[in-house]
Design an enzyme around this catalytic site. Structure first.
Site, PDB file in Angstrom:
ATOM      1  N   ALA A   1       2.135   2.893   7.209  1.00  0.00           N
ATOM      2  CA  ALA A   1       2.167   4.418   7.987  1.00  0.00           C
ATOM      3  C   ALA A   1       0.408   4.603   7.697  1.00  0.00           C
ATOM      4  CB  ALA A   1       2.864   4.672   6.705  1.00  0.00           C
TER       5      ALA A   1
ATOM      6  N   ASN B   1       0.990  -1.120  -0.347  1.00  0.00           N
ATOM      7  CA  ASN B   1       0.015   0.180   0.148  1.00  0.00           C
ATOM      8  C   ASN B   1       0.861   1.075  -0.397  1.00  0.00           C
ATOM      9  OD1 ASN B   1      -1.666   1.659   0.187  1.00  0.00           O
ATOM     10  ND2 ASN B   1      -3.399   0.850   1.777  1.00  0.00           N
ATOM     11  N   ASP B   2       1.776   0.912   0.967  1.00  0.00           N
ATOM     12  CA  ASP B   2       2.395   2.399   1.210  1.00  0.00           C
ATOM     13  C   ASP B   2       3.125   2.833  -0.255  1.00  0.00           C
ATOM     14  OD1 ASP B   2       0.771   3.499   3.352  1.00  0.00           O
ATOM     15  OD2 ASP B   2       2.621   1.858   4.944  1.00  0.00           O
ATOM     16  N   VAL B   3       3.889   2.010  -0.585  1.00  0.00           N
ATOM     17  CA  VAL B   3       4.950   1.598  -1.659  1.00  0.00           C
ATOM     18  C   VAL B   3       4.689   2.335  -2.190  1.00  0.00           C
ATOM     19  CG1 VAL B   3       6.763   0.520   0.390  1.00  0.00           C
ATOM     20  CG2 VAL B   3       5.457  -0.333  -1.801  1.00  0.00           C
ATOM     21  N   VAL B   4       3.121   1.932  -2.635  1.00  0.00           N
ATOM     22  CA  VAL B   4       2.811   2.809  -4.035  1.00  0.00           C
ATOM     23  C   VAL B   4       1.693   4.253  -4.126  1.00  0.00           C
ATOM     24  CG1 VAL B   4       3.205   0.324  -5.180  1.00  0.00           C
ATOM     25  CG2 VAL B   4       0.848   0.788  -4.064  1.00  0.00           C
TER      26      VAL B   4
END
Lengths: 463, 100
Positions: free
Chosen positions: A430, A389-392
């Site tokens: 995050a 999730n956070d990395v995209v």
């Protein structure tokens, strides 16, 4: 054994540690490097039993206690390390680092108690340093452990006036350190230990979940320096060498990790104070999303020419690495170009995904690092995001002030279609909402990553 | 030990530490951190030394605790790093087997 031989053997253990770190820096030699490190540690531990330090004689005093304690340590450490699941490895490393810091602080306290008034100023300064940093490392690591284990919230914990409390605690820690150095005594030292433990907690609380790995690495470097300082007090060359090595390499590693995330170290540690707290809508979200069935996903994949799989922590939790490989093999057999887009900090630790996919024997050539894969997204038909999730999250690019702002991301939104396999609409580690989930070209498939993937594989086979 | 000798050892070790890990791919960050973490488990040596020196029950109790913690750090650290790297090794083997 005389001192010269003892020191020479200690030096050879130090050389082992240098070779270990060197080996660990290259994929081909990494495992051997680790074994060399273990050999060095074994040599270092064995040789202490054959050297009588000044005022002592062989066999060592309290030998039974020493061996008994080591056996207990073995009985706890080995099973913990062997049984832990791949997903929980980051927590375990944090915990191991914490106990190391705790051990260094205890060693310094005991030596201080024994030396009493006989300690030189330099020794007391080194002791104070070890107690402060060791305790910070200990309690800080426990908090990172709790964050990663999700025993507590993974979001930055910020309370009103937090930065003043932290600054105040730091000042009192330093003041108390000065007190120990000038007044000498057991009580000030114990107060110092208590304050340092408190500071460790306060220091890590404001760090957001996604940055926790960087903090573990930093605390790891801290522990190394405490070991070096206690080496000075105990007059052990080996401890000085080993501790300094870990302190220096740990510092570099921390910087490399922070760079991989596009953050400054300062921003990582204190970002929560400068950023405006974001209101995160958890639950009660009513905006429409498009959720699809496994068949829809299979059809999208079947007619793609290029698919990029983006794995994240959800893949690790579901232990779906073998299933994802099966899917990739199936697609490759259909003549579809498949690559894995690996974000350097996907999962809970840098390199987490590589470890996991390596376990499933995913061909090395298919793993693409972020810089390689990002330019290819416009030519990609489907970006399949599995438990990431956070990395995209485009918020890292276009929402200044959010906790991950500035972190480089995988530009999956440039792909023709985006598919998310997610457990729920819950935001990532995050704690930030992901706008991409509401994008018209996004399809969501809810459920456990492994179960979803199995269904998609089944649907793909029957097409 | 001579104070100057200690400073020399410290400074040289800092540079060696910087140098050996200056270029490492992000793939290996986790195992490297874990391996370095295991290495600082040698504080076990220090814990054994203070246990040997201990003359009161308080000192002995604290040293025993330090030995337990340090052993967990050292042994657990190396074992867990090896487990991580085991997987890389499997992959390496397959790569060398595969015809180019």
């Amino acid at each position: 054994m005389n001192r010269a031989i003892y020191d020479l053997i200690g030096l050879s253990a130090g050389v082992c540690f240098i070779l270990a770190l060197k080996g660990l820096s290259h994929p081909r030699t990494a495992r051997r490097g680790n074994l060399i490190g273990a050999l060095g540690a074994t040599i270092a531990t064995l040789v202490v039993f054959f050297y009588a330090s000044e005022g002592s004689s062989l066999p060592l005093n309290n030998l039974g206690w020493i061996l008994g304690a080591m056996v207990i340590g073995l009985l706890i450490g080995v099973p913990a390390a062997r049984k832990v699941q791949m997903t929980q490895m980051p927590q375990l490393v944090a915990l191991f680092n914490g106990v190391g810091g705790g051990a260094a602080a205890l060693v310094a306290i005991v030596e201080y108690l024994r030396l009493g008034d006989g300690a030189t100023v330099a020794e007391v300064v080194a002791t104070v340093f070890t107690v402060i940093v060791g305790c910070v490392s200990f309690s800080g690591s426990i908090i990172t452990f709790m964050k990663l284990q999700e025993l507590m919230t993974t979001r930055p914990v910020v309370f009103p006036g937090g930065r003043f409390v932290i600054a105040g605690t730091l000042v009192s820690v330093l003041g108390c350190g000065g007190w120990v150095i000038s007044a000498l005594g057991t009580t000030p030292l114990l107060i110092l230990a208590g304050l340092s433990l408190l500071f460790g907690v306060l220091f890590v609380l404001p760090v957001g979940g996604a940055d926790v790995p960087i903090v573990i690495s930093l605390l790891n470097a801290f522990t190394g320096l405490t070991v070096a300082a206690s080496g000075y007090v105990l007059d052990s060359t080996l401890l000085i060498i080993a501790g300094t090595l870990v302190g220096a390499s740990g510092t570099i590693l921390t910087r490399l990790m922070a760079e991989a995330m596009g953050r400054s170290l300062f921003g990582t540690l204190f970002g929560a104070f400068t950023a405006k707290p974001q209101d995160v809508a958890v639950g009660g979200e009513t905006r429409p999303v498009r959720s699809g069935s496994p068949d829809d996903v299979a059809i999208l994949l079947n007619y793609a020419r290029r698919v990029v799989i983006v794995p994240g922590f959800g893949l690790a939790v579901a232990q779906a690495q073998h299933t994802v490989r099966e899917l990739a093999d199936l697609l490759t057999a259909k003549g579809i170009d498949v690559a894995y887009g690996i974000h350097p900090v996907a999962g809970r630790m840098p390199g987490h995904m590589n470890v996991l996919l390596a376990e499933a024997n995913v061909p090395y050539e298919q793993l693409a690092e972020m810089d390689e894969v990002n330019p290819t997204f416009p030519q990609t038909d489907v970006a399949l995001i599995i438990g990431a999730n956070d990395v995209v999250n485009p918020a890292a690019k276009n929402t200044p002030g959010c906790p991950i702002y500035g972190m480089p991301i995988l530009d999956v939104s440039l792909a023709g279609n985006v598919i998310f396999l997610k457990r729920s609409m819950r935001p990532g580690f995050a704690g930030i909402e992901n706008e991409l989930l509401y994008d018209p070209k996004t399809t969501l498939l809810f459920g456990d990553a492994k179960a979803s993937l199995t269904k998609v594989v089944g649907a793909l086979k029957s097409l | 030990m001579e104070p100057m000798a200690i400073v020399a050892i410290f400074v040289l070790a800092v540079f060696v530490g910087f140098e050996v890990v200056s270029k490492v791919s992000s793939t290996l960050h986790t195992p490297l951190m874990s391996g370095a973490n295991a290495i600082h488990g040698v504080i076990l040596v220090g814990a054994i030394i203070v246990a040997d020196h201990s003359s009161t029950n308080l000192e002995l109790g604290l040293s025993v605790a330090a030995i337990i913690l340090a052993t967990i750090n050292m042994v657990g650290g190396f074992v867990v790093t090896d487990r991580m790297l085991e997987m890389f090794k499997g992959k390496g083997k397959e790569r060398t087997k595969a015809p180019k």
